[in-house]
Design a protein around this motif. Sequence first.
Motif, short mmCIF file in Angstrom:
data_model
loop_
_atom_site.label_atom_id
_atom_site.label_comp_id
_atom_site.label_asym_id
_atom_site.label_seq_id
_atom_site.Cartn_x
_atom_site.Cartn_y
_atom_site.Cartn_z
N ALA A 179 0.83 -1.21 0.00
CA ALA A 179 0.00 0.00 0.00
C ALA A 179 0.87 1.26 0.00
O ALA A 179 0.56 2.24 -0.67
CB ALA A 179 -0.93 0.00 1.21
N THR A 180 1.96 1.22 0.74
CA THR A 180 2.86 2.37 0.81
C THR A 180 3.45 2.70 -0.55
O THR A 180 3.56 3.87 -0.94
CB THR A 180 3.98 2.11 1.83
N THR A 183 0.88 4.56 -2.62
CA THR A 183 0.74 5.98 -2.27
C THR A 183 1.88 6.79 -2.87
O THR A 183 1.68 7.95 -3.25
CB THR A 183 0.71 6.18 -0.74
N TYR A 193 -3.88 12.14 -2.67
CA TYR A 193 -4.23 10.97 -1.86
C TYR A 193 -4.71 11.50 -0.52
O TYR A 193 -3.95 12.09 0.26
CB TYR A 193 -3.02 10.04 -1.69
N SER A 208 0.65 2.29 8.19
CA SER A 208 0.95 2.34 6.76
C SER A 208 0.07 3.38 6.07
O SER A 208 0.22 4.58 6.31
CB SER A 208 0.77 0.94 6.12
N TYR A 209 -0.86 2.96 5.24
CA TYR A 209 -1.56 3.90 4.36
C TYR A 209 -2.48 4.88 5.08
O TYR A 209 -2.82 5.92 4.52
CB TYR A 209 -2.33 3.15 3.28
#
Length: 283
Positions: A179-180, A183, A193, A208-209
């Motif tokens: 996920a990182t 982004t 985002y 994380s996100y």
Amino acid sequence: MSWLNRVRNSLPFLPKRTTTDNLWVKCPGCQEMVFAKEYEDNLAVCPRCDHHGRIDADTRLAQILDEGFDLLATPKVAEDPLKFRDSKKYADRLKQARAKSPHSDAFQVGSGTIDGRAAVVGVQDFSFMGGSMGMAVGSAFVAGAEAALERRCAYIVVTAAGGARMQEGILSLMQMPRATVMTRRLKDAGLPYIVVLTDPTTGGVTASYAMLGDVQIAEPGALIGFAGQRVIQDTIREKLPEGFQRAEYLHKHGMVDMVVPRGALKRTLAQLLDYLQPRAVAA
């Protein structure tokens, strides 16, 4: 036949009034009973204490996106890859969760517009196994980011999770870097985002996100953190301040950009999209 039965049968009694089980809702905040229709019309926010109740992914998408949005298909992933079992089989837990939900996992993505501004919105559903992040959630997040890249529009993610899904072990934790990376791809492409933090957002999702947005929005009173308060308090051996890990506390200390009531969320997102990705002006 007794005299009581004769009298009862001869009188024009009205039929017994029926009521639905969900006519009233008990607010988790103030514990008051709220008329269900009033609660629903107020976007699942208590009209008495302003407590923001938890809502499912479909309801959230309908509140944020304009009518007529498309729901992206959830990517297929390997189920129960570790053949995990605790008090019951992981496969059985999935079946139980799916029996209560119209979706196959905890993350849904909608593609459409927000007051006319193009956007892809991903929503985590806490009612599905606590919104826990497994391979399906990670793949759905990635699919949403790829849809935003393809459409050249903003990606908005609404988080609600108890953290990583323990039944998938390291495979669940691998969704954090996946996920990182997505982004970062959005940032490199110059696409907004935005993260909307709702109650609760904890564990690996927070790590994380959930905390990587260009703009961090939180709903009032939302619990947001990595470890639990008891764990932190026992570790540092100090009493935590009042309101610790709540949206307002994080906003005061600079970890959240704004706290926005649910009724104003769609309008706020539309304004942010105008700032971050202005629409072309017709000649």
